[in-house]
Structures are given as C-alpha cells and as structure tokens.
Write a protein that holds these residues in place. Structure first.
Motif, PDB file in Angstrom:
ATOM      1  N   VAL A  62     -12.660  -5.235   4.510  1.00  0.00           N
ATOM      2  CA  VAL A  62     -13.782  -4.638   3.772  1.00  0.00           C
ATOM      3  C   VAL A  62     -15.121  -5.067   4.358  1.00  0.00           C
ATOM      4  O   VAL A  62     -16.080  -4.295   4.351  1.00  0.00           O
ATOM      5  N   PHE A  63     -15.191  -6.289   4.894  1.00  0.00           N
ATOM      6  CA  PHE A  63     -16.445  -6.741   5.485  1.00  0.00           C
ATOM      7  C   PHE A  63     -16.781  -5.979   6.764  1.00  0.00           C
ATOM      8  O   PHE A  63     -17.941  -5.967   7.181  1.00  0.00           O
ATOM      9  N   SER A  64     -15.782  -5.356   7.380  1.00  0.00           N
ATOM     10  CA  SER A  64     -16.023  -4.606   8.614  1.00  0.00           C
ATOM     11  C   SER A  64     -16.341  -3.138   8.356  1.00  0.00           C
ATOM     12  O   SER A  64     -16.674  -2.407   9.301  1.00  0.00           O
ATOM     13  N   LEU A  65     -16.262  -2.706   7.090  1.00  0.00           N
ATOM     14  CA  LEU A  65     -16.570  -1.319   6.768  1.00  0.00           C
ATOM     15  C   LEU A  65     -18.055  -1.025   7.004  1.00  0.00           C
ATOM     16  O   LEU A  65     -18.912  -1.813   6.588  1.00  0.00           O
TER      17      LEU A  65
ATOM     18  N   SER B  98      -0.738  -0.694  -2.277  1.00  0.00           N
ATOM     19  CA  SER B  98      -0.070  -0.251  -1.054  1.00  0.00           C
ATOM     20  C   SER B  98      -0.890  -0.553   0.186  1.00  0.00           C
ATOM     21  O   SER B  98      -0.454  -0.300   1.304  1.00  0.00           O
ATOM     22  N   GLY B  99      -2.127  -1.075  -0.013  1.00  0.00           N
ATOM     23  CA  GLY B  99      -2.981  -1.526   1.078  1.00  0.00           C
ATOM     24  C   GLY B  99      -3.371  -0.416   2.052  1.00  0.00           C
ATOM     25  O   GLY B  99      -2.901   0.702   1.951  1.00  0.00           O
ATOM     26  N   PRO B 100      -4.249  -0.753   3.000  1.00  0.00           N
ATOM     27  CA  PRO B 100      -4.831  -2.076   3.208  1.00  0.00           C
ATOM     28  C   PRO B 100      -5.939  -2.442   2.217  1.00  0.00           C
ATOM     29  O   PRO B 100      -6.375  -3.571   2.155  1.00  0.00           O
ATOM     30  N   TYR B 101      -6.377  -1.436   1.436  1.00  0.00           N
ATOM     31  CA  TYR B 101      -7.406  -1.702   0.429  1.00  0.00           C
ATOM     32  C   TYR B 101      -6.764  -1.859  -0.938  1.00  0.00           C
ATOM     33  O   TYR B 101      -5.552  -1.651  -1.100  1.00  0.00           O
ATOM     34  N   LEU B 102      -7.521  -2.217  -1.929  1.00  0.00           N
ATOM     35  CA  LEU B 102      -6.957  -2.522  -3.239  1.00  0.00           C
ATOM     36  C   LEU B 102      -6.219  -1.338  -3.849  1.00  0.00           C
ATOM     37  O   LEU B 102      -5.256  -1.520  -4.594  1.00  0.00           O
ATOM     38  N   CYS B 103      -6.689  -0.140  -3.523  1.00  0.00           N
ATOM     39  CA  CYS B 103      -6.089   1.044  -4.140  1.00  0.00           C
ATOM     40  C   CYS B 103      -5.458   1.985  -3.135  1.00  0.00           C
ATOM     41  O   CYS B 103      -5.270   3.168  -3.418  1.00  0.00           O
ATOM     42  N   GLY B 104      -5.153   1.484  -1.950  1.00  0.00           N
ATOM     43  CA  GLY B 104      -4.453   2.332  -1.003  1.00  0.00           C
ATOM     44  C   GLY B 104      -5.085   2.391   0.370  1.00  0.00           C
ATOM     45  O   GLY B 104      -5.668   1.416   0.854  1.00  0.00           O
ATOM     46  N   ALA B 105      -4.979   3.571   0.991  1.00  0.00           N
ATOM     47  CA  ALA B 105      -5.384   3.729   2.380  1.00  0.00           C
ATOM     48  C   ALA B 105      -6.894   3.784   2.556  1.00  0.00           C
ATOM     49  O   ALA B 105      -7.407   3.495   3.641  1.00  0.00           O
ATOM     50  N   ARG B 106      -7.625   4.176   1.505  1.00  0.00           N
ATOM     51  CA  ARG B 106      -9.083   4.286   1.597  1.00  0.00           C
ATOM     52  C   ARG B 106      -9.763   3.312   0.648  1.00  0.00           C
ATOM     53  O   ARG B 106      -9.231   3.043  -0.434  1.00  0.00           O
ATOM     54  N   PRO B 107     -10.934   2.814   1.009  1.00  0.00           N
ATOM     55  CA  PRO B 107     -11.676   1.967   0.068  1.00  0.00           C
ATOM     56  C   PRO B 107     -12.104   2.769  -1.151  1.00  0.00           C
ATOM     57  O   PRO B 107     -12.460   3.948  -1.031  1.00  0.00           O
TER      58      PRO B 107
ATOM     59  N   GLN C 222     -22.187   5.188  -0.714  1.00  0.00           N
ATOM     60  CA  GLN C 222     -22.053   5.174   0.735  1.00  0.00           C
ATOM     61  C   GLN C 222     -20.595   5.104   1.163  1.00  0.00           C
ATOM     62  O   GLN C 222     -20.226   5.561   2.236  1.00  0.00           O
ATOM     63  N   ALA C 223     -19.732   4.522   0.317  1.00  0.00           N
ATOM     64  CA  ALA C 223     -18.312   4.457   0.643  1.00  0.00           C
ATOM     65  C   ALA C 223     -17.622   5.795   0.481  1.00  0.00           C
ATOM     66  O   ALA C 223     -16.517   5.997   0.974  1.00  0.00           O
ATOM     67  N   ASN C 224     -18.259   6.724  -0.217  1.00  0.00           N
ATOM     68  CA  ASN C 224     -17.678   8.043  -0.438  1.00  0.00           C
ATOM     69  C   ASN C 224     -17.643   8.808   0.880  1.00  0.00           C
ATOM     70  O   ASN C 224     -18.674   9.033   1.508  1.00  0.00           O
ATOM     71  N   PRO C 225     -16.442   9.229   1.335  1.00  0.00           N
ATOM     72  CA  PRO C 225     -16.364   9.940   2.610  1.00  0.00           C
ATOM     73  C   PRO C 225     -17.073  11.286   2.604  1.00  0.00           C
ATOM     74  O   PRO C 225     -17.326  11.862   3.647  1.00  0.00           O
ATOM     75  N   MET C 226     -17.425  11.794   1.407  1.00  0.00           N
ATOM     76  CA  MET C 226     -18.135  13.070   1.317  1.00  0.00           C
ATOM     77  C   MET C 226     -19.614  12.918   1.635  1.00  0.00           C
ATOM     78  O   MET C 226     -20.348  13.880   1.717  1.00  0.00           O
TER      79      MET C 226
END
Length: 217
Positions: free
Chosen positions: A177-180, A127-136, A5-9
């Motif tokens: 992440v809780f607001s995603l 580099s944030g805001p997520y652990l691996c950058g701009a996207r979760p 579900q986190a996958n933007p595709m």
C-alpha cells in the motif's frame, strides 16, 4: 490515502485553504458549527481530517470509492489500531519507556497489529494482496494511514517498529500500500506528522506534569 484518488475511475483535485474564524462562510457556521476541515458535496458534508475514509457508510467515501462486503470485516479487524498507536504516542510517563504503563500500551499495539496479520492470513476473509482483494479499497485507505503513523511517529517518539519477522503478511501488505501512487501522492509529510504528534505529547505532558511535578519538552 485519498479514497477519491484510489478510485480507478479517476478523481477531481480539491484545494483546501485555511480560513480564519472571522472569514468562515455563513453556511459553514450555521450548518456545521464552523468545524473544519469540511468537504461539502450536494446535500452531504464530511467534517474532520479523517472524513471520507473512516466509515464504509460515509456518503462521500462511497461516492469516491464504493465499499465492498469485505470492507466491514477489514475495518472491524483494524478498529483497535489507531487507539493503540495513539495511546503509545501519548504515553509520557516520567518513569520512561520501561514503565508498566508503557509496556501495556506497547502490548495493545502488538495485539492490534497481530489482529491485522490474522485477518490477512484468513482466506475466508482476505484474498489479498489488499485487505479486500485484488484492488485497494475503502479499508485500505483507512488502514494505510494508521500503518504510516506506526512507521513514522511510533518509531520516532517511541522506537517502536512493526516486526516483519513476526508479522510477515502485514509487513508485505504495508509495503504494497505504501508503494501505491495514490498513497504516495496524498500521504502526510513526515515533518508535519511529527510536529503534530510532538505537540500532542507536549500537551499531554503538561497535563500529567501538573499532578506529577514534571514537564515534558
């Protein structure tokens, strides 16, 4: 949080249905020992409630949300988190929450959360805001569920909360992440989480009680 579900595709919803032992399909028993839950896709299968979000090498997880090079670093930094919170939740020492064992497991959880704070503060790793950058990503799917366990079960059973003043980056990350939408749509119902961990604590109390002469209810 669901990797799919986190996958933007996008993703395809899957309905999981409980199955009685006598109704399990032959392929599940033959190929996977009847273990459930089981998510099968082509030649691959993932077993267990954490399937798909546990390891960056998971075939189904990679298909749902391909890992980035930073995922391995983030998962390594977060590795102590679940064991630490599980030990705290299962500590049912008859001497109460002020005993030496309880202090030790609380310290271990403090250190596990501090490791994530340090990871988030290191620009060479995050580099944030997520652990691996701009996207979760894959690591966020893994860590979000552990932080939710801290927020709900550790607070309920052990009055333990994440110290936002001491861990400001981690607190901000948790809120993000809780607001995603993907997290909100797939997070465990709190009542079910508390019931499951309450049962685990009761079972642990029965084991300890056999030696110490007490029973946790």
């Amino acid at each position: 949080m669901s990797c799919a579900q986190a996958n933007p595709m996008g993703y395809q919803a899957i309905v999981l249905k409980p199955t009685a032992p006598e109704d399990k399909p032959e392929w599940l028993i033959k190929d996977h020992g009847g273990s459930m839950p089981c998510l099968a896709h082509g030649f691959f299968a993932e077993l267990g409630s954490g399937a798909g979000a546990v390891s960056g090498s998971s075939n189904l997880a990679e298909a749902a949300l391909p890992p980035t090079p930073q995922d391995g670093l983030a998962l390594a930094a977060s590795a102590p988190l679940f064991p630490a919170v599980a030990q705290l939740l299962k500590n049912v020492d008859p001497n109460g929450d002020g005993n030496a064992q309880d202090a030790a497991v609380r310290l271990a959880l403090d250190q596990a959360l501090a490791a994530l704070e340090a990871f988030l503060a290191d620009p060479n790793k995050c580099s944030g805001p997520y652990l691996c950058g701009a996207r979760p990503g894959l690591a966020d799917c893994n860590v979000a569920t552990k932080l939710f366990l801290v927020d709900v079960a550790a607070k309920h059973f052990k009055d333990y909360t994440l110290d936002a003043e001491r861990l400001p980056r981690l607190a901000a990350y948790r809120d993000a992440v809780f607001s995603l939408p993907s997290f909100i749509a797939t997070k465990y119902p709190e009542k079910e989480m508390l019931f499951g961990w309450g049962k685990a604590r009761e079972d642990r109390g029965q084991v300890v009680g056999k030696a110490g002469g007490f029973h946790v209810v």
